[in-house]
Design a protein around this motif. Structure first.
Motif, PDB file in Angstrom:
ATOM      1  N   HIS A  73      -3.933  -1.262  -7.299  1.00  0.00           N
ATOM      2  CA  HIS A  73      -3.734   0.312  -6.886  1.00  0.00           C
ATOM      3  C   HIS A  73      -3.244   0.593  -5.582  1.00  0.00           C
ATOM      4  O   HIS A  73      -3.392   1.732  -5.147  1.00  0.00           O
ATOM      5  CB  HIS A  73      -5.250   0.702  -6.975  1.00  0.00           C
ATOM      6  CG  HIS A  73      -5.904   0.397  -8.151  1.00  0.00           C
ATOM      7  ND1 HIS A  73      -5.912   1.031  -9.100  1.00  0.00           N
ATOM      8  CD2 HIS A  73      -7.044  -0.280  -8.393  1.00  0.00           C
ATOM      9  CE1 HIS A  73      -6.584   0.818  -9.990  1.00  0.00           C
ATOM     10  NE2 HIS A  73      -7.311  -0.153  -9.892  1.00  0.00           N
ATOM     11  N   SER A  74      -2.561  -0.306  -4.883  1.00  0.00           N
ATOM     12  CA  SER A  74      -1.805   0.214  -3.834  1.00  0.00           C
ATOM     13  C   SER A  74      -0.852  -0.912  -3.536  1.00  0.00           C
ATOM     14  O   SER A  74      -1.133  -2.091  -3.972  1.00  0.00           O
ATOM     15  CB  SER A  74      -2.601   0.110  -2.537  1.00  0.00           C
ATOM     16  OG  SER A  74      -3.429  -1.091  -2.261  1.00  0.00           O
TER      17      SER A  74
ATOM     18  N   ILE B 181       0.796   2.222   0.335  1.00  0.00           N
ATOM     19  CA  ILE B 181       0.746   3.297  -0.559  1.00  0.00           C
ATOM     20  C   ILE B 181      -0.055   3.396  -1.657  1.00  0.00           C
ATOM     21  O   ILE B 181      -0.365   2.191  -2.400  1.00  0.00           O
ATOM     22  CB  ILE B 181       2.319   3.436  -1.212  1.00  0.00           C
ATOM     23  CG1 ILE B 181       3.461   3.614   0.041  1.00  0.00           C
ATOM     24  CG2 ILE B 181       2.457   4.727  -2.018  1.00  0.00           C
ATOM     25  CD1 ILE B 181       4.582   3.159  -0.756  1.00  0.00           C
ATOM     26  N   GLU B 182      -1.111   4.210  -1.806  1.00  0.00           N
ATOM     27  CA  GLU B 182      -2.197   4.419  -2.909  1.00  0.00           C
ATOM     28  C   GLU B 182      -1.566   4.977  -4.183  1.00  0.00           C
ATOM     29  O   GLU B 182      -0.724   5.720  -4.277  1.00  0.00           O
ATOM     30  CB  GLU B 182      -3.362   5.176  -2.472  1.00  0.00           C
ATOM     31  CG  GLU B 182      -4.063   4.769  -1.028  1.00  0.00           C
ATOM     32  CD  GLU B 182      -4.484   3.601  -1.359  1.00  0.00           C
ATOM     33  OE1 GLU B 182      -5.090   3.088  -2.422  1.00  0.00           O
ATOM     34  OE2 GLU B 182      -4.726   2.649  -0.145  1.00  0.00           O
TER      35      GLU B 182
ATOM     36  N   PRO C 226       0.755   6.762 -11.850  1.00  0.00           N
ATOM     37  CA  PRO C 226       2.224   6.265 -11.583  1.00  0.00           C
ATOM     38  C   PRO C 226       2.948   7.678 -11.210  1.00  0.00           C
ATOM     39  O   PRO C 226       2.917   8.589 -11.549  1.00  0.00           O
ATOM     40  CB  PRO C 226       2.789   6.258 -12.998  1.00  0.00           C
ATOM     41  CG  PRO C 226       1.535   5.575 -13.814  1.00  0.00           C
ATOM     42  CD  PRO C 226       0.443   6.373 -13.349  1.00  0.00           C
ATOM     43  N   PHE C 227       4.176   7.265 -10.387  1.00  0.00           N
ATOM     44  CA  PHE C 227       4.850   8.267  -9.769  1.00  0.00           C
ATOM     45  C   PHE C 227       5.954   8.738 -10.810  1.00  0.00           C
ATOM     46  O   PHE C 227       6.380   7.796 -11.726  1.00  0.00           O
ATOM     47  CB  PHE C 227       5.698   7.979  -8.485  1.00  0.00           C
ATOM     48  CG  PHE C 227       4.702   7.706  -7.389  1.00  0.00           C
ATOM     49  CD1 PHE C 227       4.266   8.844  -6.645  1.00  0.00           C
ATOM     50  CD2 PHE C 227       4.077   6.457  -7.195  1.00  0.00           C
ATOM     51  CE1 PHE C 227       3.495   8.665  -5.619  1.00  0.00           C
ATOM     52  CE2 PHE C 227       3.229   6.264  -5.974  1.00  0.00           C
ATOM     53  CZ  PHE C 227       2.940   7.386  -5.307  1.00  0.00           C
ATOM     54  N   THR C 228       6.226  10.001 -11.199  1.00  0.00           N
ATOM     55  CA  THR C 228       7.019  10.324 -12.265  1.00  0.00           C
ATOM     56  C   THR C 228       8.044  11.222 -11.891  1.00  0.00           C
ATOM     57  O   THR C 228       8.890  11.639 -12.649  1.00  0.00           O
ATOM     58  CB  THR C 228       6.127  11.212 -13.149  1.00  0.00           C
ATOM     59  OG1 THR C 228       5.464  12.409 -12.605  1.00  0.00           O
ATOM     60  CG2 THR C 228       5.180  10.177 -13.729  1.00  0.00           C
TER      61      THR C 228
ATOM     62  N   ILE D 201       5.708  10.941  -1.017  1.00  0.00           N
ATOM     63  CA  ILE D 201       5.364   9.685  -0.638  1.00  0.00           C
ATOM     64  C   ILE D 201       6.746   8.962  -0.490  1.00  0.00           C
ATOM     65  O   ILE D 201       7.598   9.371  -1.181  1.00  0.00           O
ATOM     66  CB  ILE D 201       4.627   8.610  -1.809  1.00  0.00           C
ATOM     67  CG1 ILE D 201       3.219   9.290  -1.961  1.00  0.00           C
ATOM     68  CG2 ILE D 201       4.740   7.392  -1.393  1.00  0.00           C
ATOM     69  CD1 ILE D 201       2.338   9.343  -0.799  1.00  0.00           C
ATOM     70  N   VAL D 202       6.988   8.493   0.824  1.00  0.00           N
ATOM     71  CA  VAL D 202       8.354   7.759   0.984  1.00  0.00           C
ATOM     72  C   VAL D 202       8.077   6.301   1.225  1.00  0.00           C
ATOM     73  O   VAL D 202       7.498   5.909   1.775  1.00  0.00           O
ATOM     74  CB  VAL D 202       8.868   8.446   2.373  1.00  0.00           C
ATOM     75  CG1 VAL D 202      10.331   7.794   2.739  1.00  0.00           C
ATOM     76  CG2 VAL D 202       9.096   9.952   2.453  1.00  0.00           C
TER      77      VAL D 202
END
Length: 293
Positions: free
Chosen positions: A13-14, A23-24, A28-30, A111-112
């Motif tokens: 989860h991170s 980063i949590e 999913p980042f999309t 988030i970077v």
């Protein structure tokens, strides 16, 4: 480094990026902007074509990356925010060089993540972290497996060659400085897996990089051992064969006299992608041409 992956858990989860930021990953980042060609290539390899909404202005692979909007760290935060990313992927050196930009984006909830592996084991971990960030853990593990299978085949190919008969190679990284690569770097890994012997194994890298200054005097001291002179070419080292063969004292180098001076595309030996396997094949054909006849 992958965080919070405990025995019995189905999913982490991170993740921790290469600057230590955790980063949590709640989902999913999309909507991803990639500012490093390797990130872009690996995202496409993971099947994330639709999730990539921006890439660097220097993309060349895969060809579909050229269809994406181009971004650079010189752009304003507003231009990034107007695209609506939820994740921007960069390299650690970019984190320091453009700190204000990333701080602006992070204040707006973007988030970077900064990542750039320097060895093959680190590359496997990096692929897995990309998989966690994007919900493609299975595909990332498949990439690791496919790469390891390719390495097994490459190593089998050179197992029959007596180590004493493997050609001595000087692998140049930056011509104007007569630099090579540190012994544990990806380019040296590629060359040795292809069946070469690193004559500059005593090179020490500069802090924070895999580039190793060597110098003309040290290189010439081993000139009789250099059966093959390789140099990466590309943006980091815009060089041609003539630059090498006409440089000071070049005639003293065995590889120059034997006309065994070759250019290798830097994208096949320096980027942490599946194409390292192509780099191994390409260098193998240069070092052991009779095996391909």
């Amino acid at each position: 480094m992958i965080m919070a992956l405990l025995p019995g858990q189905a999913q982490a989860h991170s993740v921790r990026d290469d600057t230590g930021r955790v980063i949590e990953v709640n989902q999913p980042f999309t909507r991803i902007i990639s500012l490093y060609a390797a990130h872009t290539e690996n995202l496409f390899q993971l099947g994330l074509d639709d999730a990539i909404i921006g890439v660097t202005d220097r993309e060349d692979f895969p060809s579909t990356a050229l269809e994406k909007p181009a971004f650079t760290a010189r752009d304003t935060a507003e231009r990034f925010l107007n695209a609506g990313p939820d994740l921007v992927l960069i390299r650690p050196e970019q984190r320091a060089a453009h700190a204000a930009l990333w701080a602006d984006l992070e204040r707006q909830g973007v988030i970077v993540a900064a990542m750039e592996p320097s060895t093959v084991p680190e590359m496997y971990d990096y692929w897995r972290r990309l998989g966690i960030l994007t919900g493609r853990e299975v595909q990332a593990e498949e990439m690791v497996g496919q790469f390891k299978d390719g390495l097994f085949m490459a190593r089998q190919r050179v197992d029959s060659i007596d180590p004493a008969q493997r050609p001595g190679v000087f692998f140049e990284s930056i011509h104007r400085r007569i630099s090579t690569f540190s012994p544990n770097s990806m380019p040296i890994f590629v060359m040795e897996t292809a069946g070469g012997r690193n004559v500059a194994a005593d090179a020490a890298s500069r802090p924070g990089t895999t580039i190793a200054d060597y110098g003309l005097e040290r290189m010439l001291a081993k000139s009789s051992e250099i059966d093959v002179y390789l140099t990466r070419y590309g943006e980091m080292n815009p060089v041609n064969v003539k630059d090498i063969t006409t440089s000071p004292a070049a005639s003293h180098i065995k590889a120059v006299r034997d006309r065994n001076v070759f250019l290798v595309d830097e994208r096949l030996v320096s980027l942490p992608t599946m194409r390292l396997l192509r780099g191994i094949d390409a260098i193998h054909t240069l070092l052991h041409p009779t095996m391909w006849n």
